[in-house]
Write a protein that holds these residues in place. Structure first.
Motif, PDB file in Angstrom:
ATOM      1  N   PRO A 168       3.557  34.152 -18.991  1.00  0.00           N
ATOM      2  CA  PRO A 168       2.102  34.052 -18.931  1.00  0.00           C
ATOM      3  C   PRO A 168       1.483  35.161 -18.080  1.00  0.00           C
ATOM      4  CG  PRO A 168       3.126  32.401 -17.524  1.00  0.00           C
ATOM      5  CD  PRO A 168       4.231  33.037 -18.329  1.00  0.00           C
ATOM      6  N   GLU A 169       0.191  35.387 -18.300  1.00  0.00           N
ATOM      7  CA  GLU A 169      -0.488  36.423 -17.545  1.00  0.00           C
ATOM      8  C   GLU A 169      -0.554  36.048 -16.067  1.00  0.00           C
ATOM      9  OE1 GLU A 169      -4.644  36.836 -18.385  1.00  0.00           O
ATOM     10  OE2 GLU A 169      -4.904  34.699 -18.697  1.00  0.00           O
ATOM     11  N   ALA A 226       5.680  25.587 -20.120  1.00  0.00           N
ATOM     12  CA  ALA A 226       5.876  24.855 -21.372  1.00  0.00           C
ATOM     13  C   ALA A 226       5.320  23.437 -21.278  1.00  0.00           C
ATOM     14  CB  ALA A 226       7.364  24.823 -21.724  1.00  0.00           C
ATOM     15  N   LEU A 227       5.440  22.792 -20.115  1.00  0.00           N
ATOM     16  CA  LEU A 227       4.890  21.451 -19.935  1.00  0.00           C
ATOM     17  C   LEU A 227       3.368  21.480 -20.054  1.00  0.00           C
ATOM     18  CD1 LEU A 227       5.153  18.438 -19.171  1.00  0.00           C
ATOM     19  CD2 LEU A 227       5.023  19.151 -16.766  1.00  0.00           C
ATOM     20  N   VAL A 228       2.736  22.444 -19.372  1.00  0.00           N
ATOM     21  CA  VAL A 228       1.276  22.548 -19.428  1.00  0.00           C
ATOM     22  C   VAL A 228       0.816  22.838 -20.855  1.00  0.00           C
ATOM     23  CG1 VAL A 228      -0.702  23.930 -18.659  1.00  0.00           C
ATOM     24  CG2 VAL A 228       1.036  23.187 -17.006  1.00  0.00           C
ATOM     25  N   ASP A 229       1.488  23.755 -21.548  1.00  0.00           N
ATOM     26  CA  ASP A 229       1.132  24.068 -22.933  1.00  0.00           C
ATOM     27  C   ASP A 229       1.247  22.834 -23.835  1.00  0.00           C
ATOM     28  OD1 ASP A 229       0.399  26.705 -22.690  1.00  0.00           O
ATOM     29  OD2 ASP A 229       2.384  27.500 -23.163  1.00  0.00           O
ATOM     30  N   ALA A 230       2.327  22.074 -23.659  1.00  0.00           N
ATOM     31  CA  ALA A 230       2.538  20.887 -24.491  1.00  0.00           C
ATOM     32  C   ALA A 230       1.445  19.847 -24.266  1.00  0.00           C
ATOM     33  CB  ALA A 230       3.909  20.284 -24.190  1.00  0.00           C
ATOM     34  N   LEU A 231       1.087  19.609 -23.015  1.00  0.00           N
ATOM     35  CA  LEU A 231       0.044  18.619 -22.717  1.00  0.00           C
ATOM     36  C   LEU A 231      -1.304  19.067 -23.265  1.00  0.00           C
ATOM     37  CD1 LEU A 231       1.084  17.660 -19.078  1.00  0.00           C
ATOM     38  CD2 LEU A 231       1.303  16.261 -21.145  1.00  0.00           C
ATOM     39  N   MET A 232      -1.599  20.356 -23.176  1.00  0.00           N
ATOM     40  CA  MET A 232      -2.863  20.854 -23.712  1.00  0.00           C
ATOM     41  C   MET A 232      -2.903  20.700 -25.231  1.00  0.00           C
ATOM     42  SD  MET A 232      -5.854  22.134 -23.440  1.00  0.00           S
ATOM     43  CE  MET A 232      -5.934  22.515 -21.694  1.00  0.00           C
ATOM     44  N   ALA A 233      -1.797  21.016 -25.907  1.00  0.00           N
ATOM     45  CA  ALA A 233      -1.765  20.955 -27.366  1.00  0.00           C
ATOM     46  C   ALA A 233      -1.806  19.525 -27.885  1.00  0.00           C
ATOM     47  CB  ALA A 233      -0.510  21.664 -27.879  1.00  0.00           C
ATOM     48  N   LEU A 234      -1.118  18.611 -27.218  1.00  0.00           N
ATOM     49  CA  LEU A 234      -0.981  17.250 -27.736  1.00  0.00           C
ATOM     50  C   LEU A 234      -2.123  16.330 -27.302  1.00  0.00           C
ATOM     51  CD1 LEU A 234       2.858  16.853 -27.190  1.00  0.00           C
ATOM     52  CD2 LEU A 234       1.675  17.113 -29.380  1.00  0.00           C
ATOM     53  N   LEU A 235      -2.615  16.488 -26.065  1.00  0.00           N
ATOM     54  CA  LEU A 235      -3.669  15.595 -25.564  1.00  0.00           C
ATOM     55  C   LEU A 235      -5.062  16.169 -25.764  1.00  0.00           C
ATOM     56  CD1 LEU A 235      -2.038  14.373 -22.214  1.00  0.00           C
ATOM     57  CD2 LEU A 235      -1.676  13.574 -24.559  1.00  0.00           C
ATOM     58  N   ARG A 263      -9.005  24.528 -22.200  1.00  0.00           N
ATOM     59  CA  ARG A 263      -9.146  24.444 -23.655  1.00  0.00           C
ATOM     60  C   ARG A 263      -9.644  25.785 -24.212  1.00  0.00           C
ATOM     61  NH1 ARG A 263     -13.055  19.895 -25.488  1.00  0.00           N
ATOM     62  NH2 ARG A 263     -11.406  18.597 -24.574  1.00  0.00           N
ATOM     63  N   GLY A 264      -8.918  26.312 -25.173  1.00  0.00           N
ATOM     64  CA  GLY A 264      -9.298  27.576 -25.781  1.00  0.00           C
ATOM     65  C   GLY A 264      -8.830  28.803 -25.027  1.00  0.00           C
ATOM     66  N   GLY A 265      -8.182  28.603 -23.876  1.00  0.00           N
ATOM     67  CA  GLY A 265      -7.743  29.734 -23.076  1.00  0.00           C
ATOM     68  C   GLY A 265      -6.230  29.904 -23.087  1.00  0.00           C
ATOM     69  N   ARG A 266      -5.764  30.928 -22.361  1.00  0.00           N
ATOM     70  CA  ARG A 266      -4.336  31.204 -22.233  1.00  0.00           C
ATOM     71  C   ARG A 266      -3.797  30.578 -20.963  1.00  0.00           C
ATOM     72  NH1 ARG A 266      -3.336  37.407 -22.303  1.00  0.00           N
ATOM     73  NH2 ARG A 266      -1.190  36.629 -22.260  1.00  0.00           N
ATOM     74  N   LEU A 267      -2.502  30.427 -20.929  1.00  0.00           N
ATOM     75  CA  LEU A 267      -1.844  29.934 -19.732  1.00  0.00           C
ATOM     76  C   LEU A 267      -2.003  30.959 -18.608  1.00  0.00           C
ATOM     77  CD1 LEU A 267       0.010  27.546 -18.790  1.00  0.00           C
ATOM     78  CD2 LEU A 267       1.930  29.085 -19.203  1.00  0.00           C
ATOM     79  N   LYS A 268      -2.402  30.502 -17.435  1.00  0.00           N
ATOM     80  CA  LYS A 268      -2.617  31.384 -16.295  1.00  0.00           C
ATOM     81  C   LYS A 268      -1.707  30.992 -15.137  1.00  0.00           C
ATOM     82  CE  LYS A 268      -7.501  32.376 -17.230  1.00  0.00           C
ATOM     83  NZ  LYS A 268      -8.890  32.287 -16.691  1.00  0.00           N
ATOM     84  N   VAL A 269      -1.125  31.988 -14.496  1.00  0.00           N
ATOM     85  CA  VAL A 269      -0.392  31.773 -13.257  1.00  0.00           C
ATOM     86  C   VAL A 269      -1.397  31.860 -12.116  1.00  0.00           C
ATOM     87  CG1 VAL A 269       1.385  32.672 -11.707  1.00  0.00           C
ATOM     88  CG2 VAL A 269       1.759  32.685 -14.168  1.00  0.00           C
ATOM     89  N   LEU A 270      -1.556  30.782 -11.373  1.00  0.00           N
ATOM     90  CA  LEU A 270      -2.589  30.714 -10.337  1.00  0.00           C
ATOM     91  C   LEU A 270      -2.151  31.342  -9.024  1.00  0.00           C
ATOM     92  CD1 LEU A 270      -3.922  27.098 -10.990  1.00  0.00           C
ATOM     93  CD2 LEU A 270      -4.789  29.268 -11.884  1.00  0.00           C
ATOM     94  N   SER A 271      -0.862  31.330  -8.759  1.00  0.00           N
ATOM     95  CA  SER A 271      -0.368  31.935  -7.521  1.00  0.00           C
ATOM     96  C   SER A 271       1.103  32.251  -7.682  1.00  0.00           C
ATOM     97  CB  SER A 271      -0.592  31.008  -6.314  1.00  0.00           C
ATOM     98  OG  SER A 271      -0.054  29.725  -6.546  1.00  0.00           O
ATOM     99  N   ASP A 272       1.547  33.262  -6.965  1.00  0.00           N
ATOM    100  CA  ASP A 272       2.946  33.668  -6.978  1.00  0.00           C
ATOM    101  C   ASP A 272       3.606  33.075  -5.742  1.00  0.00           C
ATOM    102  OD1 ASP A 272       5.385  34.942  -6.793  1.00  0.00           O
ATOM    103  OD2 ASP A 272       4.637  36.808  -7.639  1.00  0.00           O
ATOM    104  N   PRO A 273       4.545  32.136  -5.895  1.00  0.00           N
ATOM    105  CA  PRO A 273       5.144  31.483  -4.726  1.00  0.00           C
ATOM    106  C   PRO A 273       5.742  32.442  -3.710  1.00  0.00           C
ATOM    107  CG  PRO A 273       5.723  30.303  -6.713  1.00  0.00           C
ATOM    108  CD  PRO A 273       5.035  31.564  -7.153  1.00  0.00           C
ATOM    109  N   LEU A 274       6.248  33.596  -4.160  1.00  0.00           N
ATOM    110  CA  LEU A 274       6.844  34.529  -3.208  1.00  0.00           C
ATOM    111  C   LEU A 274       5.807  35.286  -2.395  1.00  0.00           C
ATOM    112  CD1 LEU A 274       9.840  36.032  -5.215  1.00  0.00           C
ATOM    113  CD2 LEU A 274       9.972  34.689  -3.120  1.00  0.00           C
ATOM    114  N   TRP A 275       4.537  35.281  -2.863  1.00  0.00           N
ATOM    115  CA  TRP A 275       3.543  36.123  -2.212  1.00  0.00           C
ATOM    116  C   TRP A 275       2.342  35.387  -1.660  1.00  0.00           C
ATOM    117  CZ3 TRP A 275       4.761  40.571  -0.507  1.00  0.00           C
ATOM    118  CH2 TRP A 275       5.837  41.242  -1.084  1.00  0.00           C
ATOM    119  N   VAL A 276       2.276  34.100  -1.890  1.00  0.00           N
ATOM    120  CA  VAL A 276       1.114  33.351  -1.442  1.00  0.00           C
ATOM    121  C   VAL A 276       1.052  33.305   0.091  1.00  0.00           C
ATOM    122  CG1 VAL A 276       2.279  31.094  -1.383  1.00  0.00           C
ATOM    123  CG2 VAL A 276      -0.169  31.222  -1.841  1.00  0.00           C
ATOM    124  N   GLN A 277      -0.157  33.345   0.633  1.00  0.00           N
ATOM    125  CA  GLN A 277      -0.382  33.161   2.061  1.00  0.00           C
ATOM    126  C   GLN A 277      -0.533  31.661   2.313  1.00  0.00           C
ATOM    127  OE1 GLN A 277      -0.183  35.718   4.274  1.00  0.00           O
ATOM    128  NE2 GLN A 277       0.353  36.936   2.469  1.00  0.00           N
TER     129      GLN A 277
END
Length: 359
Positions: A203-204, A27-36, A63-77
């Protein structure tokens, strides 16, 4: 109320409606993208392992894209992540708790603003927010960014208060069920394609890894004797030190809970049972070798079980508790696997799915 102010209020409302840290980050990332309206917003956390700290990219939106999860904290190496010192701009922002502006390195390159997620050096949840834009952020944009971060920090503080044990600072029993079901939700489907669908609004995900989650219950041996002989204040100090040893021995991505009294629970990700037992054996050995002030030697008994598809928290905890009970009845100060005890015929299986017994 102006359109800009109305939009800001809407995003503040969106931030304050979440009681899940992952969704709050998004939600923080979405808000910053929408407002700034920058080119890109990225939230990057910090994890530690074996005394080394690493950058963990969490969520990002372009810009123009969807929110993406870059890594899963439980599974990251963790060892494959970028070390803290390998990005001096982020490191300076985090360690000095001050915004850092990075000028473009080439003509037409993006400006980069890096802000600390928190205004104090928290033991957990450290990180930065990165904003890439074609021009430096205006004073009005910086004001919006500061206000949204204040709301975000307040929400994280409320989650800390509700989810953490008052004595040890570990996650509490109330937060365990949510974390347990998140483990099951994140578990990919089997070969038949029976996948667990993410909740609405989630998010995806960019990567999915095979799941192997383990639940361990840890009980301090003869803790009642500590309280009877030394008093409850010393007993509380022992529990604080046990919690600290758990956090320093296990990886920062493992989830550690205090269930009350001298009972602790760990949710950890390991590729197999041998790795999980090895991690818990390090915990057991570190407890035994540590000299607790005024008390001396303290040991723990640990029971382990694999988290299974269809488990409920109570059923998984019951299996681990049976392994703890076996350890206490056979000398204490040891790690026992429920599955191994069943295989060896030292425990009788009483498998359940959810709360329904299989006859």
């Amino acid at each position: 109320m102006s359109v800009a102010m109305s939009s800001l209020v809407d995003h503040v409302i969106a931030l304050t409606q979440h009681r899940d840290r992952d969704l709050l980050d998004g939600a923080l990332v979405d808000a910053l993208m929408a407002l700034l309206k920058p080119q890109q917003v990225t939230l990057v956390g910090v994890v530690s392992e074996a005394g080394q700290r690493y950058w963990l990219p969490l969520v990002q939106r372009e810009r123009g894209g969807r929110l993406k999860v870059l890594s899963d904290p439980l599974w990251v190496q963790v060892q494959q992540l970028q070390r803290l010192e390998e990005d001096p701009h982020r490191q300076r922002c985090l360690e000095h708790l001050q915004a850092v502006d990075v000028a473009p390195t080439t003509d037409g390159g993006a400006c980069l603003a890096i802000w600390p997620l928190f205004d104090d050096l928290r033991a957990q949840g450290q990180g930065v927010i990165e904003i890439r834009s074609s021009t430096p952020l205006s004073p009005a944009s910086l004001n919006v960014l500061g206000r949204l971060l204040s709301v975000y920090r307040n929400m994280q503080g409320m989650l800390d208060y509700s989810e953490c044990d008052a004595l040890t600072g570990l996650l509490n029993r109330k937060s365990f069920d949510d974390a347990f079901f998140k483990v099951l939700r994140d578990e990919p489907g089997d070969e038949s394609g029976d996948a667990v669908a993410p909740p609405a609004g989630w998010p995806e995900r960019r990567h999915v890894a095979p799941a192997a989650y383990w639940l361990a219950m840890l009980d301090v041996d003869h803790f009642k004797q500590v309280n009877d002989v030394h008093g409850h204040s010393i007993g509380d100090e022992v529990l604080l030190l046990v919690a600290r040893l758990l956090k320093t021995t296990l990886r920062s991505l493992d989830r550690v809970f205090r269930f009350g009294g001298e009972e602790f629970v760990v949710l950890l990700r390991c590729p197999d049972e041998a790795s999980a037992l090895s991690a818990l054996e390090r915990v057991r050995a570190n407890m035994e070798n540590y000299r607790f002030p005024q008390v001396g030697r303290i040991t723990v008994s640990i029971g382990l079980t694999q988290v299974r598809r269809g488990d409920s928290p109570s059923v998984a905890c019951e299996r681990a508790d049976q392994a703890v009970y076996f350890a206490k009845g056979h000398g204490r100060n040891q790690v026992r696997s429920y599955e191994q005890l069943i295989e060896q015929g030292q425990l009788q299986t009483d498998d359940k799915v959810g709360v329904i017994e299989l006859f």
